[in-house]
Design an enzyme around this catalytic site. Structure first.
Site, PDB file in Angstrom:
ATOM      1  N   LEU A   8      -1.948   8.359   9.329  1.00  0.00           N
ATOM      2  CA  LEU A   8      -1.179   9.332  10.107  1.00  0.00           C
ATOM      3  C   LEU A   8       0.301   9.171   9.804  1.00  0.00           C
ATOM      4  O   LEU A   8       0.881   8.115  10.040  1.00  0.00           O
ATOM      5  CB  LEU A   8      -1.420   9.133  11.606  1.00  0.00           C
ATOM      6  CG  LEU A   8      -2.869   9.258  12.070  1.00  0.00           C
ATOM      7  CD1 LEU A   8      -2.930   9.179  13.591  1.00  0.00           C
ATOM      8  CD2 LEU A   8      -3.514  10.530  11.556  1.00  0.00           C
ATOM      9  N   ALA A   9       0.890  10.222   9.262  1.00  0.00           N
ATOM     10  CA  ALA A   9       2.289  10.120   8.830  1.00  0.00           C
ATOM     11  C   ALA A   9       3.011  11.450   8.970  1.00  0.00           C
ATOM     12  O   ALA A   9       3.876  11.781   8.180  1.00  0.00           O
ATOM     13  CB  ALA A   9       2.342   9.645   7.389  1.00  0.00           C
ATOM     14  N   ARG A  15      14.277   8.740  16.186  1.00  0.00           N
ATOM     15  CA  ARG A  15      15.175   7.623  16.484  1.00  0.00           C
ATOM     16  C   ARG A  15      15.760   6.945  15.237  1.00  0.00           C
ATOM     17  O   ARG A  15      16.685   6.146  15.337  1.00  0.00           O
ATOM     18  CB  ARG A  15      14.452   6.576  17.350  1.00  0.00           C
ATOM     19  CG  ARG A  15      14.453   6.951  18.814  1.00  0.00           C
ATOM     20  CD  ARG A  15      13.869   5.842  19.652  1.00  0.00           C
ATOM     21  NE  ARG A  15      12.410   5.798  19.581  1.00  0.00           N
ATOM     22  CZ  ARG A  15      11.689   4.696  19.753  1.00  0.00           C
ATOM     23  NH1 ARG A  15      12.278   3.545  19.998  1.00  0.00           N
ATOM     24  NH2 ARG A  15      10.380   4.749  19.682  1.00  0.00           N
ATOM     25  N   ARG A 332      22.727  -5.316 -17.963  1.00  0.00           N
ATOM     26  CA  ARG A 332      22.316  -3.946 -17.634  1.00  0.00           C
ATOM     27  C   ARG A 332      21.054  -3.571 -18.409  1.00  0.00           C
ATOM     28  O   ARG A 332      20.614  -4.307 -19.292  1.00  0.00           O
ATOM     29  CB  ARG A 332      23.489  -3.004 -17.891  1.00  0.00           C
ATOM     30  CG  ARG A 332      24.627  -3.246 -16.870  1.00  0.00           C
ATOM     31  CD  ARG A 332      25.897  -2.537 -17.271  1.00  0.00           C
ATOM     32  NE  ARG A 332      25.649  -1.138 -17.565  1.00  0.00           N
ATOM     33  CZ  ARG A 332      26.471  -0.369 -18.295  1.00  0.00           C
ATOM     34  NH1 ARG A 332      27.575  -0.872 -18.808  1.00  0.00           N
ATOM     35  NH2 ARG A 332      26.175   0.891 -18.517  1.00  0.00           N
ATOM     36  N   ASN A 376      28.302 -17.011 -32.417  1.00  0.00           N
ATOM     37  CA  ASN A 376      29.202 -17.328 -31.312  1.00  0.00           C
ATOM     38  C   ASN A 376      30.221 -16.212 -31.160  1.00  0.00           C
ATOM     39  O   ASN A 376      30.895 -15.839 -32.121  1.00  0.00           O
ATOM     40  CB  ASN A 376      29.926 -18.650 -31.573  1.00  0.00           C
ATOM     41  CG  ASN A 376      30.692 -19.094 -30.336  1.00  0.00           C
ATOM     42  OD1 ASN A 376      30.160 -19.736 -29.446  1.00  0.00           O
ATOM     43  ND2 ASN A 376      31.965 -18.708 -30.276  1.00  0.00           N
ATOM     44  N   ALA A 379      35.842 -15.933 -26.577  1.00  0.00           N
ATOM     45  CA  ALA A 379      36.237 -15.441 -25.254  1.00  0.00           C
ATOM     46  C   ALA A 379      36.985 -14.126 -25.358  1.00  0.00           C
ATOM     47  O   ALA A 379      37.795 -13.931 -26.260  1.00  0.00           O
ATOM     48  CB  ALA A 379      37.112 -16.484 -24.563  1.00  0.00           C
TER      49      ALA A 379
HETATM   50  C1  UD1 Z   1       0.109   5.942  19.756  1.00  0.00           C
HETATM   51  C2  UD1 Z   1      -1.090   5.773  20.662  1.00  0.00           C
HETATM   52  C3  UD1 Z   1      -0.840   4.618  21.627  1.00  0.00           C
HETATM   53  C4  UD1 Z   1      -0.553   3.360  20.831  1.00  0.00           C
HETATM   54  C5  UD1 Z   1       0.584   3.585  19.849  1.00  0.00           C
HETATM   55  C6  UD1 Z   1       0.702   2.393  18.923  1.00  0.00           C
HETATM   56  C7  UD1 Z   1      -1.988   8.011  20.973  1.00  0.00           C
HETATM   57  C8  UD1 Z   1      -2.134   9.133  21.912  1.00  0.00           C
HETATM   58  N1  UD1 Z   1      -1.308   6.980  21.421  1.00  0.00           N
HETATM   59  O1  UD1 Z   1       1.183   6.279  20.609  1.00  0.00           O
HETATM   60  O2  UD1 Z   1      -1.963   4.398  22.456  1.00  0.00           O
HETATM   61  O3  UD1 Z   1      -0.228   2.292  21.704  1.00  0.00           O
HETATM   62  O4  UD1 Z   1       0.326   4.734  19.031  1.00  0.00           O
HETATM   63  O5  UD1 Z   1       1.804   2.525  18.079  1.00  0.00           O
HETATM   64  O6  UD1 Z   1      -2.510   8.064  19.879  1.00  0.00           O
HETATM   65  N2  UD1 Z   1       1.278  11.490  14.378  1.00  0.00           N
HETATM   66  C9  UD1 Z   1       0.885  12.545  13.602  1.00  0.00           C
HETATM   67  N3  UD1 Z   1       0.739  13.771  14.181  1.00  0.00           N
HETATM   68  C10 UD1 Z   1       0.931  13.960  15.507  1.00  0.00           C
HETATM   69  C11 UD1 Z   1       1.341  12.879  16.294  1.00  0.00           C
HETATM   70  C12 UD1 Z   1       1.483  11.652  15.701  1.00  0.00           C
HETATM   71  O7  UD1 Z   1       0.695  12.406  12.400  1.00  0.00           O
HETATM   72  O8  UD1 Z   1       0.763  15.127  15.952  1.00  0.00           O
HETATM   73  C13 UD1 Z   1       1.415  10.172  13.717  1.00  0.00           C
HETATM   74  C14 UD1 Z   1       2.820   9.608  13.826  1.00  0.00           C
HETATM   75  O9  UD1 Z   1       3.587   9.989  12.695  1.00  0.00           O
HETATM   76  C15 UD1 Z   1       2.558   8.119  13.821  1.00  0.00           C
HETATM   77  C16 UD1 Z   1       1.187   7.994  14.508  1.00  0.00           C
HETATM   78  O10 UD1 Z   1       0.587   9.258  14.397  1.00  0.00           O
HETATM   79  O11 UD1 Z   1       2.448   7.596  12.512  1.00  0.00           O
HETATM   80  C17 UD1 Z   1       1.320   7.595  15.967  1.00  0.00           C
HETATM   81  O12 UD1 Z   1       2.013   8.621  16.642  1.00  0.00           O
HETATM   82  P1  UD1 Z   1       3.132   8.307  17.739  1.00  0.00           P
HETATM   83  O13 UD1 Z   1       3.665   9.560  18.280  1.00  0.00           O
HETATM   84  O14 UD1 Z   1       4.070   7.301  17.207  1.00  0.00           O
HETATM   85  O15 UD1 Z   1       2.186   7.650  18.828  1.00  0.00           O
HETATM   86  P2  UD1 Z   1       2.600   6.885  20.096  1.00  0.00           P
HETATM   87  O16 UD1 Z   1       3.064   7.849  21.140  1.00  0.00           O
HETATM   88  O17 UD1 Z   1       3.494   5.785  19.744  1.00  0.00           O
END
Ligand code: UD1
Ligand code: CA
Length: 457
Positions: A8-9, A15, A332, A376, A379
């Site tokens: 998931l990314a 922040r 380099r 050599n 310098a």
């Molecule tokens: C999530 C978990 C929480 C856990 C925490 C750990 C859920 C609802 N909650 O919360 O229980 O303690 O991670 O770090 O899953 N992302 C997507 N698409 C979205 C939303 C998120 O790709 O629509 C990805 C974000 O980029 C991230 C990951 O999912 O890599 C987690 O999402 P984030 O919003 O950080 O979750 P938390 O609210 O921190």
């Protein structure tokens, strides 16, 4: 059984206050998301699907060779993110991991353990949990009296009693693919954030009388997420300690490991000594018995055995066995120091070979040059390789002695065993064995002081 993974990314990473999405930020030379991908590869995960969204164009090039890519058009929550992968898993049975792309410290062994826990328990889902002194912001793990996992409640949905719970959801899971995608269809968004929570899948599976397992990691640091620059620095510190410990276990000495930064792909043989303030990045390698540092930065540089590299910066250079560099050398790209060569103080070398046993000890610039054996360079000598438009080569054959403060104006060849007088500007080739001199003759005016300063007694 082989497992697959979804990373998931798609998140924003507000922040970070950055133009870059958080998973594209660099940790010890490698983007955050690639740490996760490499950990998955290390656990022998064959298929990896990355879910991208925010600033996807910056992330695609990082992952395209490593994983399949799906796009989440709107960030509706973690359950929605996983659901976007549904078609990729249409004919798939078995374990699917869900990994957070912003948690670079996860270890391959932990990913493997998550798969094992799910499969040995024949569970629909296994979740990795962690005990945190300060659980604020994380989903809390709710268990029944027997310790079975009931559900996960997000911070914003917690009642006061639930907020006291210190066991948290790490955001790493292994699911049975069929159970996962059927449960995802049932996830709603009736919660404090109005999001589709992946964590709801666990409760849905339980309600279907399926087994849901949870296991708690000993190392909560593995689940550290990158949401801010401070967390990026924290993660770098953990990785530094992990990598340096690995090299010290392999027989590398570090006087002060807290000031030594080594990238994940660096190879170091045993009995190497690394002195403080040293950075080794990219595909750098160091052979046995070499001493590197202090205050040295090597990037994509191959160092042989028995070398001394002191206060040096080297980028895409190659230093053969028993060669010496520094203090204050700058190598380099395209620099090759052959065996026992020396490049000394305040010397810059670019796209040049310094032959076996040859020396450029002080205050020189060597560019586009081939130096033979046993040469050599005095310098302050410089190869003038650039006329303002083009670069030209210099060839200095075996056994040449170049006197100090010589300008070799390229293109120019100095024949074998030739000698160049100090202070020369050499614009024409010098034959083998000859003396090349290119400087004004010294003159002397006798009694000069007396005739110009008659008042002095
Ligand atoms: C999530 C978990 C929480 C856990 C925490 C750990 C859920 C609802 N909650 O919360 O229980 O303690 O991670 O770090 O899953 N992302 C997507 N698409 C979205 C939303 C998120 O790709 O629509 C990805 C974000 O980029 C991230 C990951 O999912 O890599 C987690 O999402 P984030 O919003 O950080 O979750 P938390 O609210 O921190
Ligand atoms: Ca969130």
């Amino acid at each position: 059984m082989a497992a697959s993974a979804i990373i998931l990314a798609a998140g924003m990473g507000t922040r970070m206050k950055s133009k870059k999405p958080k998973v594209a930020h660099i940790l010890l030379g490698k983007p955050v998301i690639n740490w996760v991908i490499d950990a998955a590869h290390g656990a022998e995960i064959d298929t990896i699907v990355s879910v991208l969204g925010h600033e996807r164009d910056q992330v695609i090039p990082l992952v395209e060779d490593e994983s399949a890519i799906v796009f989440q058009e709107q960030l509706l929550g973690t359950a929605d993110a996983v659901l976007t992968c549904k078609e990729k898993f249409a004919d798939y049975e078995g374990s699917v991991l869900v990994l957070s792309g912003d948690c670079p410290l996860i270890l391959s062994e932990t990913i493997q353990a998550l798969v094992d826990v799910r499969e040995t328990n024949q569970a629909a889902a296994a979740v990795l949990t962690m005990q945190l002194e300060n659980p604020f912001g994380y989903g809390r793990i709710i268990r029944d009296e027997q310790g079975n996992l009931l559900r996960i409640v997000e911070e914003k949905d917690c009642n006061p009693a639930e907020k006291e719970i210190k066991e948290c959801n790490s955001g790493f899971y292994c699911f049975d693919a069929r159970s996962l995608f059927s449960a995802l269809e049932q996830v709603g968004s009736e919660n404090a954030q109005g999001e589709f929570y992946l964590t709801d899948v666990l409760e849905i599976c339980r309600s279907q009388n399926k087994t849901v397992a949870a296991f708690c990691t000993e190392n909560a640091e593995e689940c550290l997420g990158i949401n801010s620059r401070a967390q990026l620095a924290q993660a770098a510190k953990h990785l530094q300690q992990r990598i340096n410990a690995f090299h010290m276990d392999n027989g590398v000495t570090m006087l002060d490991p807290s000031t030594v930064w080594i990238g994940p792909d660096v190879v170091i043989e045993n009995d190497v000594e690394i002195l403080p303030q040293t950075f080794l990045f990219g595909k750098t390698s160091v052979g046995e018995d070499s001493v590197i540092g202090p205050a040295t930065r090597l990037i994509d540089t191959a160092v042989g055995k028995g070398c001394t590299i002191d206060e040096t910066i080297a980028i895409e250079a190659c230093v053969d066995d028993f060669a010496n560099c520094g203090p204050r050398a700058y190598l380099r790209p395209g620099t090759h120091l052959c065996e026992k060569a020396k490049v000394g103080t305040h010397v810059e070398v670019k796209k040049s070979t310094v032959g076996v046993g040859s020396k450029v000890p002080h205050l020189s610039y060597i560019g586009d040059t081939t130096i033979g054996k046993g040469v050599n360079i005095g310098a302050g000598s410089i190869t003038c390789n650039y006329d303002g438009e083009k670069k030209y080569p210099t060839i200095i054959e075996d056994g040449v002695f170049v006197g100090s403060d010589t300008m070799l104006v390229a293109p120019v060849t100095i024949g074998e065993n030739a000698i160049i007088g100090a202070g020369s500007v050499i614009t024409d080739d010098v034959s083998a064995g000859a003396l090349g001199l290119g400087r004004a003759r010294q003159t002397e005016i006798s009694e000069y002081r007396k005739s110009h300063h008659p008042d002095e007694s």
